[in-house]
Design a protein around this motif. Structure first.
Motif, PDB file in Angstrom:
ATOM      1  N   UNK A  27       1.551  14.461   8.286  1.00  0.00           N
ATOM      2  CA  UNK A  27       0.322  13.772   7.932  1.00  0.00           C
ATOM      3  C   UNK A  27       0.671  12.344   7.501  1.00  0.00           C
ATOM      4  N   UNK A  28      -0.350  11.509   7.416  1.00  0.00           N
ATOM      5  CA  UNK A  28      -0.146  10.102   7.074  1.00  0.00           C
ATOM      6  C   UNK A  28      -0.550   9.853   5.633  1.00  0.00           C
ATOM      7  N   UNK A  29       0.372   9.265   4.889  1.00  0.00           N
ATOM      8  CA  UNK A  29       0.133   9.044   3.462  1.00  0.00           C
ATOM      9  C   UNK A  29      -0.919   7.978   3.178  1.00  0.00           C
ATOM     10  N   UNK A  30      -1.188   7.130   4.181  1.00  0.00           N
ATOM     11  CA  UNK A  30      -2.062   5.974   3.964  1.00  0.00           C
ATOM     12  C   UNK A  30      -3.358   6.327   3.242  1.00  0.00           C
ATOM     13  N   UNK A  31      -3.927   7.483   3.570  1.00  0.00           N
ATOM     14  CA  UNK A  31      -5.268   7.803   3.098  1.00  0.00           C
ATOM     15  C   UNK A  31      -5.270   8.728   1.885  1.00  0.00           C
ATOM     16  N   UNK A  32      -4.115   8.869   1.260  1.00  0.00           N
ATOM     17  CA  UNK A  32      -3.990   9.786   0.149  1.00  0.00           C
ATOM     18  C   UNK A  32      -3.607   9.060  -1.132  1.00  0.00           C
ATOM     19  N   UNK A  33      -4.144   9.538  -2.232  1.00  0.00           N
ATOM     20  CA  UNK A  33      -3.610   9.179  -3.542  1.00  0.00           C
ATOM     21  C   UNK A  33      -2.341  10.002  -3.746  1.00  0.00           C
ATOM     22  N   UNK A  34      -1.286   9.338  -4.205  1.00  0.00           N
ATOM     23  CA  UNK A  34       0.009  10.003  -4.376  1.00  0.00           C
ATOM     24  C   UNK A  34       0.345  10.049  -5.855  1.00  0.00           C
ATOM     25  N   UNK A  51      -0.607   6.549  -7.643  1.00  0.00           N
ATOM     26  CA  UNK A  51      -0.973   5.310  -6.968  1.00  0.00           C
ATOM     27  C   UNK A  51      -2.074   5.615  -5.968  1.00  0.00           C
ATOM     28  N   UNK A  52      -3.093   4.782  -5.974  1.00  0.00           N
ATOM     29  CA  UNK A  52      -4.246   5.049  -5.123  1.00  0.00           C
ATOM     30  C   UNK A  52      -3.975   4.615  -3.690  1.00  0.00           C
ATOM     31  N   UNK A  53      -4.790   5.129  -2.776  1.00  0.00           N
ATOM     32  CA  UNK A  53      -4.665   4.754  -1.369  1.00  0.00           C
ATOM     33  C   UNK A  53      -5.453   3.490  -1.052  1.00  0.00           C
ATOM     34  N   UNK A  54      -6.485   3.215  -1.824  1.00  0.00           N
ATOM     35  CA  UNK A  54      -7.414   2.139  -1.478  1.00  0.00           C
ATOM     36  C   UNK A  54      -6.884   0.769  -1.877  1.00  0.00           C
ATOM     37  N   UNK A  55      -6.676   0.575  -3.173  1.00  0.00           N
ATOM     38  CA  UNK A  55      -6.304  -0.750  -3.652  1.00  0.00           C
ATOM     39  C   UNK A  55      -4.924  -0.791  -4.299  1.00  0.00           C
ATOM     40  N   UNK A  56      -4.198   0.323  -4.229  1.00  0.00           N
ATOM     41  CA  UNK A  56      -2.861   0.346  -4.807  1.00  0.00           C
ATOM     42  C   UNK A  56      -2.838   0.377  -6.316  1.00  0.00           C
ATOM     43  N   UNK A  68       9.189   2.998 -15.644  1.00  0.00           N
ATOM     44  CA  UNK A  68       9.047   3.583 -14.305  1.00  0.00           C
ATOM     45  C   UNK A  68       8.125   2.712 -13.460  1.00  0.00           C
ATOM     46  N   UNK A  69       8.388   2.686 -12.163  1.00  0.00           N
ATOM     47  CA  UNK A  69       7.535   1.954 -11.227  1.00  0.00           C
ATOM     48  C   UNK A  69       7.300   2.808  -9.985  1.00  0.00           C
ATOM     49  N   UNK A  70       6.037   3.021  -9.671  1.00  0.00           N
ATOM     50  CA  UNK A  70       5.678   3.767  -8.461  1.00  0.00           C
ATOM     51  C   UNK A  70       5.354   2.762  -7.355  1.00  0.00           C
ATOM     52  N   UNK A  71       5.743   3.101  -6.134  1.00  0.00           N
ATOM     53  CA  UNK A  71       5.427   2.235  -5.003  1.00  0.00           C
ATOM     54  C   UNK A  71       5.287   3.096  -3.753  1.00  0.00           C
ATOM     55  N   UNK A  72       4.650   2.522  -2.742  1.00  0.00           N
ATOM     56  CA  UNK A  72       4.486   3.255  -1.497  1.00  0.00           C
ATOM     57  C   UNK A  72       4.766   2.317  -0.331  1.00  0.00           C
ATOM     58  N   UNK A  73       5.336   2.884   0.709  1.00  0.00           N
ATOM     59  CA  UNK A  73       5.581   2.151   1.950  1.00  0.00           C
ATOM     60  C   UNK A  73       4.891   2.943   3.055  1.00  0.00           C
ATOM     61  N   UNK A  74       3.666   2.562   3.337  1.00  0.00           N
ATOM     62  CA  UNK A  74       2.885   3.329   4.307  1.00  0.00           C
ATOM     63  C   UNK A  74       3.502   3.289   5.705  1.00  0.00           C
TER      64      UNK A  74
END
Length: 130
Positions: A27-34, A51-56, A68-74
């Motif tokens: 599945x694609x993480x882009x559309x999910x809150x993680x 971290x939200x999917x919409x505005x980060x 701590x720092x959360x980040x995502x690389x879609x």
């Protein structure tokens, strides 16, 4: 097959750092809150960071703010948790999880809506000890 796989845990001395990674497949993480959650022996599961999917937008539990720092690389379908200045109290199994965005804030999602997350990884152990 939908899967989340965490990596990067281990044994580290107090004050040290670790970087947890969470790889998604099926599945694609882009559309999910993680979210990153943790559970220590004898304690309830705790939402560490989301971290939200919409505005980060992000949320951190008070005990990890500034460390701590959360980040995502879609593009890579990956989420990370950079953990610095680790303390023995951070010792736990860390899980990443994904949920379709709920009609609420990322803070509420992380603190109170953990049971509604759709996908969970198997967890990675983080031990902070000298």
């Amino acid at each position: 097959q939908v899967q989340l796989v965490e990596s990067g845990g281990g044994l580290v001395q107090p004050g040290g750092s670790l970087r947890l990674s969470c790889a998604a497949s099926g599945f694609t993480l882009d559309y999910y809150t993680i979210g990153w959650f943790r559970q220590a022996p004898g304690k309830e599961r705790e939402g560490v960071s989301c971290i939200s999917s919409s505005d980060g937008s992000t949320y951190y539990v008070d005990s990890v703010k500034g460390r701590f720092t959360i980040s995502r690389d879609n593009a890579k379908n990956m989420v990370y948790l950079e953990m610095n200045s680790l303390k023995p109290a951070d010792t736990a199994v860390y899980y990443c999880a994904a949920v379709h965005p709920l009609i609420t804030t990322v803070q509420i999602t992380c603190i109170f809506r953990g049971a509604e997350f759709d996908y969970w990884g198997q967890g990675t152990q983080v031990t902070v000890s000298s």
